[in-house]
Each structure stands twice: as C-alpha cells, then as structure tokens.
Write an enzyme that holds these catalytic residues in place. Structure first.
Site, short mmCIF file in Angstrom:
data_model
loop_
_atom_site.label_atom_id
_atom_site.label_comp_id
_atom_site.label_asym_id
_atom_site.label_seq_id
_atom_site.Cartn_x
_atom_site.Cartn_y
_atom_site.Cartn_z
N HIS A 147 16.02 -19.83 -3.44
CA HIS A 147 17.16 -18.91 -3.49
C HIS A 147 18.22 -19.02 -4.55
O HIS A 147 18.38 -20.10 -5.08
CB HIS A 147 18.39 -19.27 -2.17
CG HIS A 147 19.35 -18.64 -2.18
ND1 HIS A 147 20.66 -19.19 -2.33
CD2 HIS A 147 19.54 -17.23 -1.97
CE1 HIS A 147 21.57 -18.40 -2.20
NE2 HIS A 147 21.05 -17.02 -2.06
N SER A 148 18.44 -17.94 -5.22
CA SER A 148 19.52 -18.13 -6.43
C SER A 148 18.89 -18.75 -7.36
O SER A 148 17.80 -18.57 -7.75
CB SER A 148 20.85 -18.42 -5.90
OG SER A 148 21.73 -18.10 -6.75
N MET A 149 19.55 -19.66 -8.01
CA MET A 149 19.11 -20.78 -8.95
C MET A 149 17.79 -21.22 -8.74
O MET A 149 16.80 -21.43 -9.42
CB MET A 149 20.05 -21.68 -9.33
CG MET A 149 19.67 -22.63 -10.51
SD MET A 149 20.76 -23.85 -10.80
CE MET A 149 20.39 -25.06 -9.43
#
Length: 345
Positions: A147-149
């Site tokens: 998720h995300s980074m």
C-alpha cells in the site's frame, strides 16, 4: 488531498492536481472485473490467527505479524509511509486460507527497531531491508501486497529481482515517487540534509506523550481525515505505546519525516521499472490523488502494460486507505489475483 502526507511523499516536488484519466489503460470498475471470488468464511484467514515474529537485522529486529500456514502461498505485506503492519488488519483476514501472509513493520515503523542514531534512511534503504527479510524467510518466489509507499517499494523490488516476485498488488500508488534531479538539485539536496539534522535534534530519550484521544486525533489529522476513527485505532495498536496510565507516545521514528537525501530521477525510475516481469494488479482509489504528474504516471502505466506478464488497472470508489477503511471493496479482487492460476512470467 492529504496535504501533510502528500508533501512528504513528493520529496520537495510541486504537488500536481489529481487526474484520473489514464490513456491506453482503460480503468475497470470493481463490478466489471468478472469472476470475482466469494470465499466462504470457513475458507478465509481469521483475525485470531496472526502470529507475531521478529526478524533479526544488524541494528535490531524487524517486527511482523503472520497469517495462515507456512506451507501456503507466500505473500509479503508492506505498508505505507509512517504506517505499520496493522494497515492490513482488515484486509488480510478476508483473503484465502491458501495464503501465508507476512506483514512487516518497516524499520522505524510500528514495533520494528529504529535505524541507528546519526544514520539517515534513504528510500532504497527500505528495499535493502526488505531484501534482508526475504532472505531470512528463504522465499524464492512470492507475491507482494503493498500500500502506498509499500506499493512503490514493491514495484522497484520486483524490477530488481524479477525472478522472485510472481505477483504484485499495488494499492493506490503507481510507483515510488521520483524527481527531476536536474531541477534545483543542489538546493533540494541541501534542504534534505538540513531537514534531517533539524529533525534529529528533536529526537530525545523521552519523546512527547499524549492522551490516547489526542494521539488518535493526530493520527487522523495527519492524513487530512482519510482515515476513519476505527482505522486510526487499528494503526495505533502498533503505532503507539503506553508510557503511563493515561499517556502514550508514537513508536515511529521521527526522522522518517525528513525527505530522502538520495534520490533517483524519473528517467532512472523508468529504466529500472522496465525490468519488471511479474503479474501486476494496480488498484487506484478514485478519491485519492496520483501523487505525481499525469505524464509521469502515464509513462509508468505504459511500461507495466508492455513489460508485465499481465497488467490490470482497477479503479475503486474510495480513499487512499481503502484496504483499511473499506477492505470489502477490494478483498475479492485481491483474492482472485493472488490465488487463481496464471501463466508464467
């Protein structure tokens, strides 16, 4: 717009307006995917099953929580910037019990050891730490859920080690954020160095403490309200520790707020990602920004379409933390991607 988180993720880039029109890659609505698995509850992982493990590293340990049987299909869960392994607490129990999921706390996050004092942590240092984790687990082939980074790190890892990552799930990030290194490079690097030194001075043996209600408010406001109260409480289980009857401190390393001193350019990122080969599922939250310009995202999506064994781009009506706040919107899609037989890379 999640201004605080976006500002840090941009690494001194000027923020750009979110543009959800992606040429050449037609977004699929969640209802148009077809053949979505509806796994009976008896065949999904249980919240009672997670087991805490510690993975040794030279400066301490990496904490992680695992779901399922070690003989299942291995999946590495990697959270976003300043989050922790609890980020997946609502999604993973909805996945098939044929999987073995290890969700880690990256260095300086959650219950993992902080990086050594005086040493900055660059973006690709996380990739190095994740390589240590994979080596420790002795995984030769596995899937990545990021998720995300954690999604950006997964795209880079899968490009560096294409024979290892069979399937890659990117939740709300197209790639790791990069910059035009020729534009004001000296000023940006100098600012990053000074930011780290300034932040380092704020790190004390006794960090600021808060009431639980204040800590909860800070957790929610840090994402401009994209976290629900329930989701924020889930992150605080690993993101805070109690120091007295009514006082809490955040467990994350404050120095992670400083932009990475080392950076790679857009063109370097394109070259690196051109080595990717895995099956790739990108889930984009329609209410969240893209974090980079439309031009950059378009180039990366074109690379995925050309280089990946398969590439699916799906847009869901939710915000950046969809996997935590509305996991039911993506759970069946992720299940289908991770468990269905797929042709080789």
């Amino acid at each position: 717009k999640m201004r605080q988180k976006v500002a840090q993720l941009q690494f001194f880039l000027q923020p750009t307006a979110a543009n959800r029109e992606v040429p050449e890659i037609t977004p699929l609505s969640i209802s148009s995917v077809g053949g979505i698995l509806r796994i009976p509850k008896s065949e999904t992982l249980s919240m009672e099953e997670p087991v805490e493990i510690r993975i040794p590293v030279p400066w301490g340990h990496i904490s992680a929580k695992t779901w399922g049987n070690k003989d299942g299909k291995p999946v590495l869960g990697v959270h976003g910037w300043m989050d922790n392994a609890g980020s997946f607490d609502k999604l993973i129990p909805k996945l098939s019990n044929s999987l073995y999921v290890v969700a880690v706390d990256l260095p300086g996050h959650g219950r993992s050891s902080h990086i050594p004092q005086g040493i900055p942590c660059h973006y690709f240092d996380f990739v190095l730490s994740l390589r240590r984790i994979v080596n420790h687990l002795k995984w030769s082939r596995f899937a990545w859920l990021g998720h995300s980074m954690g999604a950006g790190l997964g795209a880079y890892y899968a490009s560096l080690y294409p024979s290892q990552v069979e399937r890659l799930v990117l939740v709300d990030l197209v790639k790791g954020i990069t910059a035009d290194t020729n534009e004001d490079l000296a000023d940006k690097v100098a600012a990053s160095i000074d930011s780290f030194l300034t932040t380092e001075e704020k790190v004390t043996p006794q960090p600021p403490s808060y009431s639980y209600e204040d800590a909860l408010h800070r957790q929610i406001s840090a994402t401009a309200g994209s976290l629900t109260e329930e989701a924020a409480k889930t992150l605080l289980v690993r993101g805070c520790r109690r120091v007295s009857e009514d006082r809490w401190v955040f467990s994350r390393d404050l120095r992670l707020r400083s932009p990475s001193i080392q950076r790679i350019s857009h063109e370097q990122a394109f070259a690196l990602l051109s080595n990717i080969k895995c099956h790739n599922l990108l889930i984009k939250a329609s209410k969240a920004p893209f974090f980079e310009s439309k031009e950059i995202c378009d180039k990366v999506l074109a690379i995925y379409k050309e280089k990946c064994a398969s590439f699916q781009y799906v847009e869901v009506d939710s915000d950046h933390f969809v996997h935590l706040t509305e996991p039911e919107k993506i759970a069946d899609l992720v299940n289908k991607f991770l468990t269905e037989p797929r042709a080789g890379l």
